[in-house]
Motif scaffolding. Sequence first.
Motif, PDB file in Angstrom:
ATOM      1  N   ILE A   1       1.018  -1.283  -0.099  1.00 35.65           N
ATOM      2  CA  ILE A   1       0.041   0.000  -0.029  1.00 35.65           C
ATOM      3  C   ILE A   1       0.885   1.190  -0.030  1.00 35.65           C
ATOM      4  O   ILE A   1       1.855   1.421   0.940  1.00 35.65           O
ATOM      5  N   LYS A   2       0.508   2.276  -1.020  1.00 38.40           N
ATOM      6  CA  LYS A   2       1.193   3.267  -0.894  1.00 38.40           C
ATOM      7  C   LYS A   2       0.031   4.774  -0.957  1.00 38.40           C
ATOM      8  O   LYS A   2       0.585   5.762  -0.287  1.00 38.40           O
ATOM      9  N   ALA A   3      -1.023   4.390  -1.910  1.00 32.91           N
ATOM     10  CA  ALA A   3      -1.940   5.623  -1.869  1.00 32.91           C
ATOM     11  C   ALA A   3      -2.346   5.723  -0.376  1.00 32.91           C
ATOM     12  O   ALA A   3      -2.831   4.785   0.457  1.00 32.91           O
ATOM     13  N   PRO A   4      -3.104   7.075  -0.231  1.00 36.05           N
ATOM     14  CA  PRO A   4      -3.869   7.479   0.924  1.00 36.05           C
ATOM     15  C   PRO A   4      -5.080   6.752   1.307  1.00 36.05           C
ATOM     16  O   PRO A   4      -5.561   6.446   2.280  1.00 36.05           O
ATOM     17  N   ASN A   5      -5.802   6.360   0.115  1.00 34.51           N
ATOM     18  CA  ASN A   5      -7.258   5.990   0.447  1.00 34.51           C
ATOM     19  C   ASN A   5      -7.270   4.774  -0.585  1.00 34.51           C
ATOM     20  O   ASN A   5      -7.108   4.760  -1.670  1.00 34.51           O
ATOM     21  N   VAL A   6      -7.326   3.624   0.227  1.00 29.65           N
ATOM     22  CA  VAL A   6      -7.451   2.365  -0.501  1.00 29.65           C
ATOM     23  C   VAL A   6      -8.578   1.430   0.337  1.00 29.65           C
ATOM     24  O   VAL A   6      -9.068   1.645   1.205  1.00 29.65           O
ATOM     25  N   PHE A   7      -9.073   0.269  -0.656  1.00 30.89           N
ATOM     26  CA  PHE A   7     -10.026  -0.543  -0.248  1.00 30.89           C
ATOM     27  C   PHE A   7      -9.255  -1.861  -0.021  1.00 30.89           C
ATOM     28  O   PHE A   7      -9.065  -2.425  -1.278  1.00 30.89           O
ATOM     29  N   ARG A   8      -8.890  -2.324   1.182  1.00 33.69           N
ATOM     30  CA  ARG A   8      -8.237  -3.421   1.237  1.00 33.69           C
ATOM     31  C   ARG A   8      -9.116  -4.907   1.299  1.00 33.69           C
ATOM     32  O   ARG A   8      -9.520  -5.383   2.148  1.00 33.69           O
ATOM     33  N   PHE A   9      -9.494  -5.141  -0.084  1.00 31.76           N
ATOM     34  CA  PHE A   9     -10.729  -6.310  -0.319  1.00 31.76           C
ATOM     35  C   PHE A   9     -10.217  -7.416   0.225  1.00 31.76           C
ATOM     36  O   PHE A   9     -10.948  -8.320   0.805  1.00 31.76           O
ATOM     37  N   ALA A  10      -8.880  -7.756   0.295  1.00 34.58           N
ATOM     38  CA  ALA A  10      -8.432  -9.126   0.537  1.00 34.58           C
ATOM     39  C   ALA A  10      -8.394  -9.260   2.179  1.00 34.58           C
ATOM     40  O   ALA A  10      -8.778 -10.358   2.581  1.00 34.58           O
ATOM     41  N   ALA A  11      -8.169  -8.242   3.021  1.00 37.19           N
ATOM     42  CA  ALA A  11      -8.293  -8.290   4.336  1.00 37.19           C
ATOM     43  C   ALA A  11      -9.853  -8.143   4.626  1.00 37.19           C
ATOM     44  O   ALA A  11     -10.388  -8.800   6.060  1.00 37.19           O
TER      45      ALA A  11
ATOM     46  N   SER B   1      -3.246  -6.982  -7.103  1.00 35.20           N
ATOM     47  CA  SER B   1      -2.735  -6.352  -5.845  1.00 35.20           C
ATOM     48  C   SER B   1      -3.914  -6.998  -4.620  1.00 35.20           C
ATOM     49  O   SER B   1      -5.022  -7.156  -5.299  1.00 35.20           O
ATOM     50  N   ASP B   2      -3.673  -6.802  -3.493  1.00 37.30           N
ATOM     51  CA  ASP B   2      -4.595  -7.213  -2.717  1.00 37.30           C
ATOM     52  C   ASP B   2      -5.562  -6.138  -1.971  1.00 37.30           C
ATOM     53  O   ASP B   2      -6.324  -6.259  -1.216  1.00 37.30           O
ATOM     54  N   HIS B   3      -5.514  -5.048  -2.849  1.00 40.20           N
ATOM     55  CA  HIS B   3      -6.067  -4.008  -2.428  1.00 40.20           C
ATOM     56  C   HIS B   3      -6.552  -3.085  -3.776  1.00 40.20           C
ATOM     57  O   HIS B   3      -5.742  -2.994  -4.643  1.00 40.20           O
TER      58      HIS B   3
END
Length: 246
Positions: free
Chosen positions: A170-180, A210-212
């Motif tokens: 993860i690098k971006a400030p706003n992500v959806f961590r769908f795998a988690a 990617s996982d997000h």
Amino acid sequence: MDTVCMISKGQYTARLAEGPQDVARAQALRFAAFHGGVGRDCDGFDARCDHLLVEDAGTRELVCTCRMLTLHSGAEIDTSYSAQFYDLSALHGFEGPVVEMGRFCVHPASKDGDILRVAWAALTQYVDARGVTLLFGCTSFDGTEHAPYDDAFAVLKARHLAPARWLPRIKAPNVFRFAARLRRKPDAKRAMQVMPPLLRTYLMMGGWVSDHAVVDPQMNTLHVFTGVEIGAIPDARKRLLRAVAG
């Protein structure tokens, strides 16, 4: 800029942009596809890229475009567009030429499936000519809300996550961590209905993600980092692509 590659199949012709006018046409089509209306979608990466144009052979109308950034190896991947959004340090050791494909779009009024077949044939020729080992990029879902796509994200989690050794961080400030976050059993039919066509094609070639997903309000998209290891593409899929590339 490389020598222009040319593929003609039926109603459509694919070639590389030959100069600023061609690039401007590609930027105009991208604006129409991604934002609607008249304008030019452009950024600093355009000058470093080759631009693929798929045109109607009769009218010369531009019906599809994308851009390709060729890098000598994964060691250069931090100079890519995708690296603005993802920590790609796990890919620094990827050997051989890698190509980032971006801004892939079809004219909003064009529905003919042959357009994509010709585009992928040209991309196959491009990849083969350069001995590319990895094709990668950001693959987008329309809009910035994840709920309509949760079945698709659940399928990505279950079947298509990147190998641990290549997994983007993860690098971006706003992500959806769908795998988690996702625990649901996906509806496979619904997942395929909402999966972006470009991503479906990547997955059929053995692609991974990617996982997000990154929330990108500027482009009004959610996108996942996507990679296709050329050596891992199923043989049957390779034969189909190369048959059209001729």
